[in-house]
Motif scaffolding. Structure first.
Motif, short mmCIF file in Angstrom:
data_model
loop_
_atom_site.label_atom_id
_atom_site.label_comp_id
_atom_site.label_asym_id
_atom_site.label_seq_id
_atom_site.Cartn_x
_atom_site.Cartn_y
_atom_site.Cartn_z
N THR A 17 5.93 24.83 44.18
CA THR A 17 6.69 24.88 42.94
C THR A 17 5.88 25.57 41.85
O THR A 17 6.40 26.40 41.10
CB THR A 17 7.08 23.45 42.51
OG1 THR A 17 7.81 22.84 43.58
CG2 THR A 17 7.94 23.46 41.27
N LYS A 18 4.60 25.26 41.76
CA LYS A 18 3.74 25.89 40.76
C LYS A 18 3.59 27.39 41.04
O LYS A 18 3.58 28.19 40.11
CB LYS A 18 2.38 25.21 40.73
CG LYS A 18 2.42 23.84 40.07
CD LYS A 18 1.06 23.16 40.07
CE LYS A 18 1.12 21.80 39.39
NZ LYS A 18 -0.18 21.12 39.41
N MET A 19 3.48 27.77 42.31
CA MET A 19 3.36 29.18 42.67
C MET A 19 4.60 29.97 42.24
O MET A 19 4.51 31.15 41.91
CB MET A 19 3.14 29.34 44.18
CG MET A 19 1.75 28.96 44.62
SD MET A 19 1.51 28.99 46.43
CE MET A 19 2.23 30.52 46.91
N LEU A 20 5.75 29.31 42.25
CA LEU A 20 7.00 29.97 41.87
C LEU A 20 7.28 29.84 40.37
O LEU A 20 8.34 30.24 39.89
CB LEU A 20 8.17 29.39 42.68
CG LEU A 20 8.10 29.66 44.18
CD1 LEU A 20 9.17 28.88 44.92
CD2 LEU A 20 8.23 31.15 44.45
N ASN A 21 6.31 29.28 39.63
CA ASN A 21 6.42 29.11 38.18
C ASN A 21 7.64 28.29 37.76
O ASN A 21 8.27 28.57 36.74
CB ASN A 21 6.42 30.46 37.47
CG ASN A 21 5.10 31.17 37.63
OD1 ASN A 21 4.05 30.56 37.54
ND2 ASN A 21 5.16 32.46 37.90
#
Length: 118
Positions: free
Chosen positions: A31-35
């Motif tokens: 989720t963080k990688m996809l902002n």
């Protein structure tokens, strides 16, 4: 799905077990990688409520929730008990739920709304 639908944020759901926390950590990282903003975490099956005295009893021994939240830089939105009224909500709706559990759902809802408004 996260790449094709505009999201205001994601609520993670976990239970207080180390193996599950490991799986949820992977979801948090993706989720963080996809902002995509992570609004927080709801801990399901966090405790049981004693039917005689109403005491909250933690049932999992691997409870490292505070450490897990700090490591992943997310907030706890609320805790839900293992309770037949929660699992029966799909069939019976919100009206049959115990008052103290309804209060926890309201707290979680308020916390999600607050996180969306940040």
């Amino acid at each position: 799905v996260m790449q094709s639908i505009p999201l205001s944020g994601v609520v993670m759901v976990s239970i207080p077990q180390d193996m599950v926390n490991m799986i949820v950590s992977k979801s948090i990282n993706m989720t963080k990688m996809l902002n995509v903003p992570i609004l927080g975490l709801v801990e399901n099956m966090s405790y049981i409520i004693c039917p005689h005295c109403g005491e909250k009893i933690k049932i999992f021994s691997g409870e490292n929730t505070d450490e897990f939240l700090k490591e992943n830089n997310i907030t706890l939105l609320g805790e839900l008990p293992t309770d037949v009224t929660v699992s029966g909500m799909a069939d019976n709706g919100y009206s049959n739920i115990r008052a103290e559990i309804a209060e926890e759902f309201e707290k979680i809802t308020d916390n999600v709304i607050a996180a969306l408004n940040k």
